[in-house]
Design an enzyme around this catalytic site. Structure first.
Site, mmCIF file in Angstrom:
data_model
loop_
_atom_site.group_PDB
_atom_site.id
_atom_site.type_symbol
_atom_site.label_atom_id
_atom_site.label_comp_id
_atom_site.label_asym_id
_atom_site.label_seq_id
_atom_site.Cartn_x
_atom_site.Cartn_y
_atom_site.Cartn_z
ATOM 1 N N GLY A 11 0.869 -1.179 0.000
ATOM 2 C CA GLY A 11 0.000 0.000 0.000
ATOM 3 C C GLY A 11 0.902 1.224 0.000
ATOM 4 C CB ALA A 12 2.462 3.125 -2.551
ATOM 5 N N GLY A 13 -0.139 4.376 -0.268
ATOM 6 C CA GLY A 13 -0.948 5.571 -0.029
ATOM 7 C C GLY A 13 -0.270 6.468 0.987
ATOM 8 N NE ARG B 125 -11.225 6.455 11.550
ATOM 9 C CZ ARG B 125 -11.335 6.928 12.777
ATOM 10 N NH1 ARG B 125 -12.526 7.073 13.327
ATOM 11 N NH2 ARG B 125 -10.262 7.262 13.463
ATOM 12 N NE ARG C 1 -8.953 3.945 14.457
ATOM 13 C CZ ARG C 1 -9.162 4.805 15.458
ATOM 14 N NH1 ARG C 1 -10.227 4.700 16.214
ATOM 15 N NH2 ARG C 1 -8.289 5.768 15.704
ATOM 16 C CB THR D 1 -5.226 -2.423 6.767
ATOM 17 O OG1 THR D 1 -4.184 -2.257 5.816
ATOM 18 C CG2 THR D 1 -6.572 -2.224 6.087
ATOM 19 C CG ASN D 2 -7.919 1.338 11.197
ATOM 20 O OD1 ASN D 2 -7.599 0.733 12.203
ATOM 21 N ND2 ASN D 2 -7.575 2.605 10.985
ATOM 22 N NE ARG E 88 -3.782 10.012 16.914
ATOM 23 C CZ ARG E 88 -4.355 9.218 16.001
ATOM 24 N NH1 ARG E 88 -5.101 8.199 16.392
ATOM 25 N NH2 ARG E 88 -4.175 9.442 14.726
ATOM 26 C CG HIS F 161 -6.519 1.370 16.438
ATOM 27 N ND1 HIS F 161 -5.943 2.380 17.163
ATOM 28 C CD2 HIS F 161 -6.501 1.792 15.153
ATOM 29 C CE1 HIS F 161 -5.591 3.356 16.344
ATOM 30 N NE2 HIS F 161 -5.936 3.027 15.125
HETATM 31 P P1 NAD Z 1 -4.700 5.539 1.306
HETATM 32 O O1 NAD Z 1 -6.019 5.476 0.621
HETATM 33 O O2 NAD Z 1 -3.907 6.784 1.192
HETATM 34 O O3 NAD Z 1 -3.771 4.337 0.800
HETATM 35 C C1 NAD Z 1 -4.195 3.025 0.686
HETATM 36 C C2 NAD Z 1 -3.463 2.415 -0.475
HETATM 37 O O4 NAD Z 1 -3.743 1.015 -0.525
HETATM 38 C C3 NAD Z 1 -3.885 2.990 -1.839
HETATM 39 O O5 NAD Z 1 -2.761 3.532 -2.510
HETATM 40 C C4 NAD Z 1 -4.440 1.796 -2.580
HETATM 41 O O6 NAD Z 1 -4.184 1.791 -3.968
HETATM 42 C C5 NAD Z 1 -3.704 0.652 -1.882
HETATM 43 N N1 NAD Z 1 -4.337 -0.642 -2.091
HETATM 44 C C6 NAD Z 1 -5.659 -0.955 -2.109
HETATM 45 N N2 NAD Z 1 -5.827 -2.259 -2.361
HETATM 46 C C7 NAD Z 1 -4.594 -2.801 -2.478
HETATM 47 C C8 NAD Z 1 -4.105 -4.103 -2.715
HETATM 48 N N3 NAD Z 1 -4.946 -5.139 -2.881
HETATM 49 N N4 NAD Z 1 -2.769 -4.300 -2.776
HETATM 50 C C9 NAD Z 1 -1.920 -3.262 -2.609
HETATM 51 N N5 NAD Z 1 -2.320 -1.992 -2.386
HETATM 52 C C10 NAD Z 1 -3.642 -1.771 -2.317
HETATM 53 O O7 NAD Z 1 -4.983 5.206 2.850
HETATM 54 P P2 NAD Z 1 -4.006 5.488 4.089
HETATM 55 O O8 NAD Z 1 -4.331 6.806 4.669
HETATM 56 O O9 NAD Z 1 -2.615 5.177 3.670
HETATM 57 O O10 NAD Z 1 -4.552 4.384 5.118
HETATM 58 C C11 NAD Z 1 -4.311 3.020 4.839
HETATM 59 C C12 NAD Z 1 -4.999 2.139 5.883
HETATM 60 O O11 NAD Z 1 -4.383 2.358 7.151
HETATM 61 C C13 NAD Z 1 -6.483 2.434 6.098
HETATM 62 O O12 NAD Z 1 -7.195 1.236 6.308
HETATM 63 C C14 NAD Z 1 -6.502 3.266 7.364
HETATM 64 O O13 NAD Z 1 -7.734 3.188 8.047
HETATM 65 C C15 NAD Z 1 -5.390 2.595 8.124
HETATM 66 N N6 NAD Z 1 -4.811 3.380 9.214
HETATM 67 C C16 NAD Z 1 -4.529 2.711 10.358
HETATM 68 C C17 NAD Z 1 -3.953 3.372 11.413
HETATM 69 C C18 NAD Z 1 -3.603 2.618 12.667
HETATM 70 O O14 NAD Z 1 -3.267 3.256 13.661
HETATM 71 N N7 NAD Z 1 -3.624 1.301 12.674
HETATM 72 C C19 NAD Z 1 -3.704 4.749 11.325
HETATM 73 C C20 NAD Z 1 -3.989 5.401 10.126
HETATM 74 C C21 NAD Z 1 -4.547 4.701 9.059
#
Ligand code: NAD
Length: 308
Positions: free
Chosen positions: A9-11, A82, A88, A119-120, A151, A175
């Protein structure tokens, strides 16, 4: 030899993790996303920052799992984040499919890795990953408490005008909204927080920490927090990669600890080269233990939505 760390996941969270992981120059990093070009583009951008900061890390952006093969640690951040008004838990059915397919691929190409789940909904995704990969519970660890506790530490430090390094605080549990702060065990320079602030003020800070993710979602409007979550995940990577044996609050599968069975929730664990090397059982009060068990029940309800 350098550890190989892959980020799926490169988000916003994944890209920031890759950036932080390359800063120290200690790892070979792979960044993978399903969107063609996204991981490659971010990796090129980050790689071009490394001569500026003097880091010799190696980084590859990709959309193929061949590049993930042999990873020591895999950080999973793929899935949707979210938006304002969402919990979540609202993400469970969408992210379940993403995490299932990612875990199948990771287990195939990196069968010996340790997974850090981001991931959530976090605890449910750890539980799903355990089911899909059949890895031992020591090798799948969720990032929750490092962020939630950070936090609270940030708010306490600002309130008392002290360094964040002087503050010790722990948030356990799932969480989500049922997470369990333990103000009784918070200290500032070794002094109990309960001696430094009135209960009402401590309660305010705890409430803000528990709602810390939602506060940021409502401000950003298009996504959720990523700087602190990524820093928290990288702190966990470091504890494992450097065999630090650091005690951190993390989401792990409990099998009788805290009188909780077959449920993933956040508790203090010792993180080292083997992953979870020990689960620390704090001597909780009856109320604290009951709150932790209620939090575990909330996780079970989310897991049941996945039909597990
Ligand atoms: P984002 O939308 O910026 O990035 C998610 C990325 O996942 C996207 O680039 C998407 O193309 C990629 N993706 C989707 N399906 C995929 C697959 N099958 N294989 C590979 N990549 C895939 O979201 P984000 O802000 O980076 O958040 C990512 C996740 O982390 C979310 O579920 C968010 O709720 C969670 N999160 C968790 C915490 C924590 O404390 N645990 C904190 C923040 C965010």
């Amino acid at each position: 030899m350098r550890k190989k760390v892959s980020v799926i996941g490169a988000g916003m969270v994944g890209g920031t993790c890759a950036h932080l992981l390359t800063e120290g120059g200690h790892y070979d990093v792979v960044l993978l996303d399903v969107i063609e070009g996204l991981a490659e583009g971010k990796a090129l951008d980050i790689a071009q920052s490394l001569p500026v900061i003097g880091s010799d890390a190696r980084l590859k952006g990709t959309s193929t799992y061949d590049d993930v093969a042999g990873s020591d640690i895999v950080v999973i951040t793929s899935g949707v984040a979210r938006r304002p008004g969402m919990s979540r838990e609202d993400l469970v059915l969408t992210n379940m499919n993403v995490v299932k397919s990612v875990c199948e691929s990771v287990a195939r190409v990196a069968p010996d890795c340790i997974i850090i789940m981001v991931t959530n909904p976090l605890d449910a995704m750890v539980q799903l990953a355990l089911r899909v990969t059949r890895f031992l519970r020591q090798r799948i660890i969720g990032q929750s408490g490092v962020l939630d506790s950070a936090r609270l530490k940030a708010f306490i430090a600002a309130e008392l005008n002290v360094s964040v390094l002087s503050v010790s605080a722990q948030i356990l549990g799932g969480h989500g909204n049922t997470m369990v702060a333990l103000p009784r065990l918070c200290t500032v320079g070794g002094v109990p927080l309960t001696e430094l602030l009135p209960k009402s003020r401590i309660d305010d800070l705890v409430t803000r920490a528990v709602n810390g993710g939602a506060e940021i979602v409502s401000l950003l409007k298009t996504g959720s927090a990523y700087y602190a979550p990524a820093a928290a995940a990288v702190r966990m990577v470091e504890a494992i990669a450097l065999d630090r044996k650091e005690v951190l609050p993390c989401a792990v599968m409990l099998q009788g600890e805290y009188r909780i069975d077959d449920t993933v929730v956040g508790v203090p664990v010792k993180l080292g080269a083997a992953g979870v090397e020990a689960i620390i059982e704090l001597d909780l009060t009856d109320d604290e233990l009951a709150a932790l068990q209620r939090s575990a029940q909330a996780v079970r309800e989310t897991v049941s939505v996945m039909g597990m």
